[in-house]
Design a protein around this motif. Sequence first.
Motif, PDB file in Angstrom:
ATOM      1  N   SER A  11       3.698  -4.987  -4.004  1.00 43.41           N
ATOM      2  CA  SER A  11       4.486  -4.047  -4.798  1.00 43.41           C
ATOM      3  C   SER A  11       5.082  -4.672  -6.042  1.00 43.41           C
ATOM      4  O   SER A  11       5.186  -4.024  -7.083  1.00 43.41           O
ATOM      5  CB  SER A  11       5.592  -3.442  -3.934  1.00 43.41           C
ATOM      6  N   GLU A  35       5.437  -1.904  -8.671  1.00 43.00           N
ATOM      7  CA  GLU A  35       6.083  -0.668  -8.210  1.00 43.00           C
ATOM      8  C   GLU A  35       5.552   0.569  -8.932  1.00 43.00           C
ATOM      9  O   GLU A  35       6.242   1.593  -9.018  1.00 43.00           O
ATOM     10  CB  GLU A  35       7.615  -0.744  -8.358  1.00 43.00           C
ATOM     11  N   SER A  46       0.719  -3.061   0.320  1.00 42.95           N
ATOM     12  CA  SER A  46       2.098  -2.619   0.510  1.00 42.95           C
ATOM     13  C   SER A  46       2.293  -1.428  -0.426  1.00 42.95           C
ATOM     14  O   SER A  46       2.575  -1.605  -1.611  1.00 42.95           O
ATOM     15  CB  SER A  46       3.083  -3.737   0.180  1.00 42.95           C
ATOM     16  N   THR A  84       3.097   1.593  -2.898  1.00 49.29           N
ATOM     17  CA  THR A  84       4.230   1.866  -3.777  1.00 49.29           C
ATOM     18  C   THR A  84       4.704   3.310  -3.677  1.00 49.29           C
ATOM     19  O   THR A  84       5.739   3.657  -4.246  1.00 49.29           O
ATOM     20  CB  THR A  84       3.861   1.584  -5.242  1.00 49.29           C
ATOM     21  N   ASP A  85       3.932   4.155  -2.985  1.00 51.08           N
ATOM     22  CA  ASP A  85       4.342   5.550  -2.848  1.00 51.08           C
ATOM     23  C   ASP A  85       3.831   6.095  -1.521  1.00 51.08           C
ATOM     24  O   ASP A  85       3.256   5.364  -0.709  1.00 51.08           O
ATOM     25  CB  ASP A  85       3.843   6.403  -4.020  1.00 51.08           C
ATOM     26  N   ARG A 107       5.264  -1.869   3.964  1.00 45.66           N
ATOM     27  CA  ARG A 107       5.354  -0.418   3.817  1.00 45.66           C
ATOM     28  C   ARG A 107       4.068   0.212   4.357  1.00 45.66           C
ATOM     29  O   ARG A 107       3.076  -0.467   4.560  1.00 45.66           O
ATOM     30  CB  ARG A 107       5.535  -0.048   2.344  1.00 45.66           C
ATOM     31  N   THR A 142       8.845   5.707  -0.799  1.00 43.59           N
ATOM     32  CA  THR A 142       8.398   4.600   0.046  1.00 43.59           C
ATOM     33  C   THR A 142       9.031   4.712   1.429  1.00 43.59           C
ATOM     34  O   THR A 142      10.163   5.174   1.576  1.00 43.59           O
ATOM     35  CB  THR A 142       8.779   3.242  -0.563  1.00 43.59           C
TER      36      THR A 142
END
Length: 345
Positions: A67, A99, A122, A124-125, A146, A188
């Motif tokens: 991220s 990000e 990982s 970002t959204d 995430r 997230t």
Amino acid sequence: MASIKDVAAEAGVSVATVSRVLNDHPSVSAEARARVLAAVETLGYRPNAVARSLRTDQTHTLGLVISDVMNPYFTELARSVEEEARALGYSVIIGNADERPDLQDHHVRNLLDRRIDGLLVSPTDGGSPLMLDAVRAGTPMVFVDRWIPGVDVPVVRADGRDAVRDLVAHLHGLGHRRLAIIAGPAATTTGRERVEAFREALGAYGLELPDAYIGQGDFQAESGRRVTEGFLDLPEPPEVVFAADNLMALGALDAVRARGLRVPDDLALAAFDDIRWFVHTDPPVTAIAQPTGELGRAAVRALVDRIEGRPGESVTLPARLVVRRSCGEPPAPPEPSPVTNRSQS
């Protein structure tokens, strides 16, 4: 650069025999194997990785999309991923999403074009059509830190709920009652989960989390500074600010100092994601530490399992609270009562 034919000529064997030795085929005599390996060493031969990948349909390369490479948490995560991958015979290509969902998809697309064997992400959204298409197409994938809910992909992450409860217990024990949070992006899973855990932990002590005490950040230092300035401008500012990641905590610290205030005298501060810098700030910052190295290694193992046809399991590891001085000193224990010695008559 020496070719496989050069190795065969040097060792006095056929090209097929050299190929079998390099691929560790058992049907080669010990004597022929020794001659081939000696020729490889003498000539400095290196197999053509591209040609080998075309033959085996594997590149022994993993993709990692993190991220934010400027966040020390993700830097450490990337390091542990690279170390574990190397130990298992894989190299790693890293993409920094910063990000940004569009940049995330850019890196994912490039990595897939490079014919990586598997992908660590990982997100970002909360959803990326490109990644969902890759999963449906059978690309081995693992989410780390995430995840995207509802997608059938192993998730390797830390569970911070117990650590957040420990933090709130610590703050309550210090006498703090007005607690605020700088939240990460609601898109997230970590952004949402940390706010929920904080609200639940406050509820256990009969405390509320009013909307005015929830500041929307973006996991970047500037948002931590901006949100903290807003908290300080409230008619009744919070006593504590809990930043949902380390960079936002550093931004909060900047905001406090810019006002000529001090932590923890004027505002207590705590953070999710412990980093080495927190030991050297004044005062050192109380933080929730994730087992970052273990997460990176576990994520690689889960991905390699999927690449090699094994299920690849999700892994959840506990986070822990590291108490320092940024929330205040614990009250001193009461002095022991004096003992009176009575002489016996």
